[in-house]
Write a protein that holds these residues in place. Structure first.
Motif, short mmCIF file in Angstrom:
data_model
loop_
_atom_site.label_atom_id
_atom_site.label_comp_id
_atom_site.label_asym_id
_atom_site.label_seq_id
_atom_site.Cartn_x
_atom_site.Cartn_y
_atom_site.Cartn_z
N ILE A 1 -2.13 5.66 1.89
CA ILE A 1 -1.50 6.55 0.91
C ILE A 1 -2.53 6.75 -0.21
O ILE A 1 -3.07 5.77 -0.74
CB ILE A 1 -0.21 5.92 0.34
N PRO B 1 1.23 14.16 -4.57
CA PRO B 1 2.42 14.61 -3.82
C PRO B 1 2.05 15.66 -2.79
O PRO B 1 1.07 16.41 -2.99
CB PRO B 1 3.33 15.20 -4.90
N TYR C 1 -4.44 7.05 -3.59
CA TYR C 1 -4.21 6.50 -4.94
C TYR C 1 -5.33 6.97 -5.85
O TYR C 1 -6.49 6.77 -5.51
CB TYR C 1 -4.15 4.98 -4.93
N PRO C 2 -5.04 7.58 -7.00
CA PRO C 2 -3.72 7.97 -7.50
C PRO C 2 -2.96 8.84 -6.48
O PRO C 2 -3.57 9.58 -5.72
CB PRO C 2 -4.02 8.75 -8.77
N PHE C 3 -1.63 8.75 -6.56
CA PHE C 3 -0.80 9.44 -5.58
C PHE C 3 -0.84 10.95 -5.81
O PHE C 3 -0.75 11.43 -6.94
CB PHE C 3 0.64 8.96 -5.68
N LYS D 1 0.80 -1.23 0.00
CA LYS D 1 0.00 0.00 0.00
C LYS D 1 0.83 1.28 0.00
O LYS D 1 0.29 2.36 0.14
CB LYS D 1 -0.95 0.02 1.20
N GLY D 2 2.16 1.15 -0.12
CA GLY D 2 2.98 2.35 -0.21
C GLY D 2 3.05 2.82 -1.67
O GLY D 2 2.33 2.32 -2.53
N TRP D 3 3.94 3.80 -1.91
CA TRP D 3 4.00 4.34 -3.27
C TRP D 3 5.44 4.62 -3.69
O TRP D 3 6.17 5.32 -2.97
CB TRP D 3 3.17 5.62 -3.38
N PRO D 4 5.86 4.12 -4.85
CA PRO D 4 7.22 4.38 -5.36
C PRO D 4 7.26 5.70 -6.10
O PRO D 4 7.22 5.75 -7.33
CB PRO D 4 7.44 3.19 -6.31
N TRP D 5 7.35 6.81 -5.37
CA TRP D 5 7.05 8.13 -5.94
C TRP D 5 8.00 8.58 -7.06
O TRP D 5 7.58 8.82 -8.18
CB TRP D 5 7.01 9.16 -4.80
#
Lengths: 186, 186
Positions: B177, B183, B179-181, B108-112
């Protein structure tokens, strides 16, 4: 401008500076994001993640569907459309020792930077990811000169660092990812 | 526990490959969340180890329709471009990075974002080690941001792709987090 650049001949001319922010046309990539391209890509990058191929499992994940590596769609921009000339045959007709790429014209390309500097070196890449593409997505991309800076080399000569940005969106105008490539122009 | 990069580089290639931590499909399916609180500055991420062959390079060229001969035509690469062999694609290297960050941040994290340079030429026969070390962490808008240095070293310790990345992890007991991410605002 740096002091060193002031002492040498600047290559960051007003004409070059004016290119910052210049955009290419918004281009629709050929085809859609499909499971077969996804299979070939993920096998070639050696990522066995079932989120890419197990539909039932993918529905249970945070994303609720099969996902697609965002960088995968960036390679769709290089596709040669079937209504174009055969670029490979053309490249070898023009030069039997072609490197296989030739001078293929790419849709959406940016205008050339007006500089006498001709030697180009890759200076680095960036990727910023916002959303996974979905199967069936239509991919649009747009080039833009993100930044142009001047530096002075050890030889005292000024050179340019040109950063080209590409924004990838889908049919809903959602931004999927942004890539930036910086090149040194000497 | 991942083997420290420093220790891997003291090993012979045949021993380095035994420490490969690229996850299987089942490991990715069952991956448990790494939370912000689980990560400390100085922590090394798992090492992904690759031993590319000419066939791997050809598969990548075909998957993304990259026709550049330096990646599959040994005679052209050596005799025309004066390269040591056919070359591992920069595009493959930069496609491994988002995969590496995705795997670390799942489920559930994000590879920004990531940034890197292409330096050394890599060839079939090289043993490649993808690595990352956490350099900073901070919380913002209820999310955990992890900054890291990363790269792809050869068995001889040559860094072919020095770079950095920022990924986003959930806080224990914190919000998902988005989603869509989206920033964080500066």
């Amino acid at each position: 401008m740096t002091q060193e650049a002031q002492e040498t001949q600047s290559v960051l001319t007003p004409e070059v500076k004016a290119m910052i922010g210049v955009e290419g046309e918004l281009v629709e990539s050929w085809g859609t994001v499909d499971v077969e391209y996804l299979r070939r890509f993920t096998q070639a990058v050696m990522d066995p993640d079932p989120r890419y191929w197990d539909v039932d499992f993918a529905k249970t994940t945070h994303y609720g569907e099969v996902i697609v590596p965002p960088i995968m769609v960036s390679y769709m921009t290089g596709r040669i459309r079937p209504d174009q000339d055969d670029a490979i045959t053309k490249a070898f007709q023009e030069n039997p020792m072609s490197d296989g790429i030739g001078n293929v014209e790419r849709p959406g390309a940016l205008p050339e930077i007006p500089t006498h500097l001709v030697r180009t070196l890759n200076a680095g890449n960036e990727i910023e990811i916002f959303q996974y593409p979905s199967i069936g997505d239509v991919i649009f991309f747009q080039n833009r000169y993100h930044d142009i800076r001047e530096r002075v080399g050890r030889d005292g000569k000024a050179f340019l660092i040109i950063t080209r940005e590409v924004t990838y969106t889908n049919q809903n105008k959602a931004v999927l990812c942004i890539t930036r490539q910086s090149s040194i122009r000497r | 526990m991942t083997v420290p990069l420093e220790d891997l580089l003291k090993m012979k290639p045949e021993e380095i490959v035994t420490h490969n931590e690229r996850p299987t499909a089942d490991q990715l399916r069952n991956k448990t969340q790494t939370y912000y609180e689980d990560v400390a500055v100085g922590m090394e991420l798992p090492k992904y180890i690759y031993s590319p062959t000419p066939t791997h390079l050809f598969r990548w060229s075909a998957a993304i329709e990259n026709f550049h001969r330096i990646h599959y035509d040994l005679d052209f690469g050596v005799n025309h471009d004066k390269n040591p062999s056919i070359l591992v694609h920069g595009s493959w290297k930069q496609s491994v990075v988002p995969q590496y960050l995705k795997d670390f941040t799942l489920p559930k994290g994000w590879p920004w974002k990531a940034a890197f340079e292409h330096r050394a030429m890599l060839v079939p026969g090289d043993t490649l080690i993808v690595w990352a070390t956490v350099t900073n962490k901070y919380e913002k808008e209820g999310m955990g941001f992890i900054e890291m240095d990363l790269g792809m070293k050869t068995q001889d310790g040559v860094e072919s792709m020095p770079g950095s990345a920022t990924v986003v992890l959930p806080l224990k007991g914190g919000k998902d987090i988005p989603y869509p991410f989206v920033p964080p605002k500066d």
